[in-house]
Design an enzyme around this catalytic site. Structure first.
Site, short mmCIF file in Angstrom:
data_model
loop_
_atom_site.label_atom_id
_atom_site.label_comp_id
_atom_site.label_asym_id
_atom_site.label_seq_id
_atom_site.Cartn_x
_atom_site.Cartn_y
_atom_site.Cartn_z
CB ALA A 248 8.27 -7.37 -5.31
CB SER A 249 5.64 -11.05 -3.70
OG SER A 249 6.30 -11.74 -4.64
CB ILE A 250 3.06 -5.95 -1.74
CG1 ILE A 250 4.07 -6.16 -0.42
CG2 ILE A 250 1.59 -5.32 -1.13
CD1 ILE A 250 4.48 -4.97 0.14
CB THR A 251 1.49 -7.48 -6.91
OG1 THR A 251 2.53 -6.54 -6.83
CG2 THR A 251 0.49 -7.48 -8.21
CE LYS A 252 3.46 -14.54 -5.33
NZ LYS A 252 4.63 -13.54 -5.63
#
Length: 476
Positions: A60-64
């Site tokens: 999920a937001s670790i992609t950021k």
């Protein structure tokens, strides 16, 4: 240390059982070498298939942080500056206020500070995949989906943002409010400046140089698709909560830069090496030391505990010194990465169920390594007195277009927060700042005033919610 780790593992087992998490995987490295690893449960509960540090989970937001690494690489290549206005690369970008739009920079997108109010468009970008997911049927999400358009392209996202009727929160740079829409558009900027799709760029310039062979946007890309977790989610069945298998992955082609990578503990430990200050040789020419310093600078205050850098949170109040971290959550996904440079530690916690308190596992693990009890509190607060007549200033309903609603009410001379059907007593810790306990976590919330001094917004779940009424009508 063995006894200490047994205490942690018992703590972790109880937390995961409480959440009914089918499986979780944990890895910690010191100085780049694996220090601790542990798996709990299964990647497939029904078939009781085991987990490993190479099992693929959603992150999920670790992609950021990967998105921000890409932006910094393009800055090093002279193709953009983080301080360039967004409209230089996305001339069709509009926010409803043309003058404000001109002042929004790439930096503001990267730090969640463009001044834009929370928007519902991540669900619009995921709408096609969500509609095909049997786990959505009969849930509130199914009804909410009916209110958002299909957003399959960057152009459609830009058009939706231009038509958003919510008022801006602030001038760019003045208000932190987590913004998936802005991060999705960073993917468009990467495409227009690099000449590659966002996914191709990340694969060629980050994943391949680091040897992250099991990190992908689509599990179909994996040569070995066996060691991939099944996703699980919570669903009401006959009025009771059940954790069900929900193997359909949600996707958002127009917002993949906001949170749609899949990865493993081992791959993420490899990735975290680039953020170690003593790891120049481990960066595989990914980024310069100067770019790393820019990513890890505390650019925007999130709350009294944390600030936001570029795609990573910076927590200077951690007892052993600075902690870098970021979490992620989508259906079937709870994830967290961390680094404590003073301890030369990097770590990853991944679970295959949404709503798992994986950051509590991170804190418990770091407490254990520092010879503290797993549930030891990280922070202490000096008493802060709030006059009883001031309480009414905060009472009311607070809402966002992202379907996040809370209520602040007064009971027996104390404020409390109502959210998700639960009530939490608030403890004042500063002017317009409060904390509350949720399990072993201390959650910080702030209230914000207009120029006349009236409370108009509050922060919760890293978002700023607007006060919809001055009367606490009960949670909707």
């Amino acid at each position: 240390m063995d006894e200490q780790m047994k205490m942690f593992e018992e703590y972790a087992r109880l937390l995961l059982e409480e959440a009914q998490a089918p499986g979780a995987a944990i890895g910690v490295a010191r100085g780049g070498k694996l220090l601790y690893q542990k798996t709990f449960g299964y990647r497939n509960r029904e078939e009781q298939l085991p987990l490993s540090l190479d099992t693929v989970f959603g992150i999920a937001s670790i992609t950021k942080s990967f998105t921000c690494v890409a932006i910094m690489q393009l800055q090093e290549a002279g193709k953009l500056s983080v301080h360039d206005p967004v409209i230089r690369y996305l001339p069709e970008f509009r926010t409803g206020d043309d003058e404000l739009t001109k002042r929004i920079t790439i930096h503001h997108f990267m730090t969640h500070t463009p001044g834009m109010a929370p928007m519902p468009y991540l669900d619009g970008a995921m709408k096609r995949s969500m509609e095909q997911d049997p786990a959505i049927i009969g849930t509130e999400a199914e009804e909410e989906l009916k209110t958002v358009p299909y957003l399959d392209t960057y152009e459609e996202v830009l058009q939706a943002i231009a038509g958003f009727e919510g008022k801006p929160l602030s001038e760019p740079g003045e208000a932190f409010s987590y913004n998936n829409d802005a991060y999705g558009l960073l993917g468009a900027i990467i495409e227009r400046t690099s000449g590659q799709t966002y996914e191709q760029y990340v694969k060629q310039h980050i994943l391949q140089p680091l040897g992250m062979q099991r990190t992908v946007f689509a599990v179909e890309e994996l040569a070995d698709k066996d060691d991939v977790t099944v996703l699980y989610t919570n669903k009401k069945v006959d009025g009771n909560n059940e954790v069900i298998a929900a193997p359909y992955w949600h996707d958002a082609p127009a917002m993949r830069a906001a949170g749609f990578l899949k990865s493993t503990v081992n791959d993420l430990l490899r990735y975290l090496q680039i953020f170690r200050p003593d790891a120049e040789d481990n960066r595989a020419n990914i980024l310069s030391s100067d770019s790393i310093r820019q990513m890890l600078a505390p650019h925007a205050r999130c709350d009294g505990h944390r600030s936001y850098g570029y795609g990573l949170m910076v927590s200077p109040a951690f007892p052993e010194g600075l902690m870098l971290e970021h979490g992620g959550s989508l259906k079937g996904i709870s994830s967290h990465i961390f680094s404590v440079p003073s301890m030369e530690l990097t770590g990853v916690v991944l679970a295959n169920l949404d709503g798992v308190s994986v950051r509590e596992l991170v804190v418990a693990l770091l407490n254990t390594l520092a010879q503290r009890p797993p549930a030891a509190p990280l922070y202490t607060y000096a008493p802060y007195e709030l006059a009883s007549e001031q309480l009414s200033e905060y009472i009311g309903n607070y809402r966002s277009a992202e379907w996040l609603n809370t209520v602040i009410e007064e009971r027996e001379g104390k404020l409390q927060l109502l959210v998700d059907g639960l009530a939490y007593p608030l403890t004042p810790v500063d002017k317009d700042s409060f904390v509350f306990k949720r399990r072993d976590s201390t959650v910080w919330i702030d209230f914000f005033r207009d120029r006349e001094g009236k409370v108009v917004r509050m922060s919760y779940a890293l978002r700023q919610l607007t006060k919809a009424s001055d009367k606490a009508e009960g949670e909707k």
